[in-house]
Design a protein around this motif. Structure first.
Motif, PDB file in Angstrom:
ATOM      1  N   GLY A   1       4.546   9.657  -7.989  1.00  0.00           N
ATOM      2  CA  GLY A   1       5.636   9.841  -8.944  1.00  0.00           C
ATOM      3  C   GLY A   1       7.022   9.545  -8.391  1.00  0.00           C
ATOM      4  N   SER A   2       7.116   8.705  -7.370  1.00  0.00           N
ATOM      5  CA  SER A   2       8.410   8.345  -6.782  1.00  0.00           C
ATOM      6  C   SER A   2       8.628   6.837  -6.844  1.00  0.00           C
ATOM      7  N   PRO A   3       8.896   6.299  -8.042  1.00  0.00           N
ATOM      8  CA  PRO A   3       9.067   4.849  -8.134  1.00  0.00           C
ATOM      9  C   PRO A   3      10.298   4.334  -7.383  1.00  0.00           C
ATOM     10  N   GLY A   4      11.348   5.136  -7.301  1.00  0.00           N
ATOM     11  CA  GLY A   4      12.545   4.705  -6.564  1.00  0.00           C
ATOM     12  C   GLY A   4      12.262   4.546  -5.083  1.00  0.00           C
ATOM     13  N   ALA A   5      11.564   5.531  -4.505  1.00  0.00           N
ATOM     14  CA  ALA A   5      11.196   5.451  -3.089  1.00  0.00           C
ATOM     15  C   ALA A   5      10.238   4.279  -2.865  1.00  0.00           C
ATOM     16  N   ALA A   6       9.346   4.053  -3.827  1.00  0.00           N
ATOM     17  CA  ALA A   6       8.400   2.944  -3.716  1.00  0.00           C
ATOM     18  C   ALA A   6       9.139   1.608  -3.662  1.00  0.00           C
ATOM     19  N   ALA A   7      10.128   1.447  -4.536  1.00  0.00           N
ATOM     20  CA  ALA A   7      10.889   0.201  -4.556  1.00  0.00           C
ATOM     21  C   ALA A   7      11.659   0.014  -3.256  1.00  0.00           C
ATOM     22  N   ALA A   8      12.278   1.084  -2.752  1.00  0.00           N
ATOM     23  CA  ALA A   8      13.045   0.990  -1.508  1.00  0.00           C
ATOM     24  C   ALA A   8      12.136   0.634  -0.329  1.00  0.00           C
TER      25      ALA A   8
ATOM     26  N   ALA B   1       0.832  -1.210   0.000  1.00  0.00           N
ATOM     27  CA  ALA B   1       0.000   0.000   0.000  1.00  0.00           C
ATOM     28  C   ALA B   1       0.864   1.258   0.000  1.00  0.00           C
ATOM     29  N   VAL B   2       1.904   1.265   0.827  1.00  0.00           N
ATOM     30  CA  VAL B   2       2.793   2.431   0.889  1.00  0.00           C
ATOM     31  C   VAL B   2       3.519   2.608  -0.441  1.00  0.00           C
ATOM     32  N   ALA B   3       4.001   1.522  -1.013  1.00  0.00           N
ATOM     33  CA  ALA B   3       4.707   1.598  -2.291  1.00  0.00           C
ATOM     34  C   ALA B   3       3.775   2.082  -3.404  1.00  0.00           C
ATOM     35  N   THR B   4       2.533   1.620  -3.391  1.00  0.00           N
ATOM     36  CA  THR B   4       1.564   2.077  -4.388  1.00  0.00           C
ATOM     37  C   THR B   4       1.346   3.580  -4.271  1.00  0.00           C
ATOM     38  N   GLY B   5       1.238   4.056  -3.039  1.00  0.00           N
ATOM     39  CA  GLY B   5       1.085   5.494  -2.829  1.00  0.00           C
ATOM     40  C   GLY B   5       2.275   6.278  -3.355  1.00  0.00           C
ATOM     41  N   GLN B   6       3.467   5.749  -3.171  1.00  0.00           N
ATOM     42  CA  GLN B   6       4.674   6.417  -3.662  1.00  0.00           C
ATOM     43  C   GLN B   6       4.717   6.439  -5.191  1.00  0.00           C
ATOM     44  N   VAL B   7       4.294   5.350  -5.813  1.00  0.00           N
ATOM     45  CA  VAL B   7       4.264   5.295  -7.278  1.00  0.00           C
ATOM     46  C   VAL B   7       3.263   6.313  -7.813  1.00  0.00           C
TER      47      VAL B   7
END
Length: 145
Positions: free
Chosen positions: A26-33, A17-23
């Protein structure tokens, strides 16, 4: 058995859920981390980190034969994870009993901890030790090496 996987599954779902929010921001790098961090937490809190558990009766039988300690534990327990991580490869030489899978193991822990299921409880030569220092546990393996 299912409750052993609740915490790891919560980590995976929360991380997703957090990664989806980051994507979406517009922050795919933060989402992956973040997703990798949550997956790491899920792995550490899962039963997969620990050697295969046996029943309390089987662990006691094996301990009587080889003299190795018996460790009563449960998934998600931070003190159990600390013990497991600090023991490293030596952990495989212990007899592990998951008290959430074995009612006899839970009863054995309650019997020595004033009715509480306090883990890790390590039994060495018939004496119980609640949340012992990992270095001390490693020393107990030396005679049976």
């Amino acid at each position: 058995m299912m409750r052993a996987w609740i915490l790891p599954m919560l980590f995976v779902l929360t991380g997703s859920a957090v990664a989806t929010g980051q994507v979406l921001e517009g922050s795919p790098g933060a989402a992956a981390a973040l997703l990798l961090a949550f997956l790491g937490l899920a792995g550490v809190s899962s039963p997969l980190l620990f050697p295969r558990s046996v029943s309390a009766q089987e662990a006691q039988r094996r301990s009587a034969v080889d003299g190795r300690p018996v460790v009563y534990w449960r998934p998600g327990c931070t003190y159990c994870i600390r013990l497991r991580m600090r023991l490293g490869r030596s952990a495989r030489r212990l007899h592990w009993v998951d008290i959430w899978r074995d009612p006899a193991g839970a009863a054995a822990v309650r019997a020595v901890n004033d009715g509480n299921e306090t883990v890790p409880t390590v039994v060495v030569a018939g004496r119980s030790h609640t949340n012992p220092d990992p270095d001390w546990v490693r020393e107990q393996l030396a005679p049976s090496a």
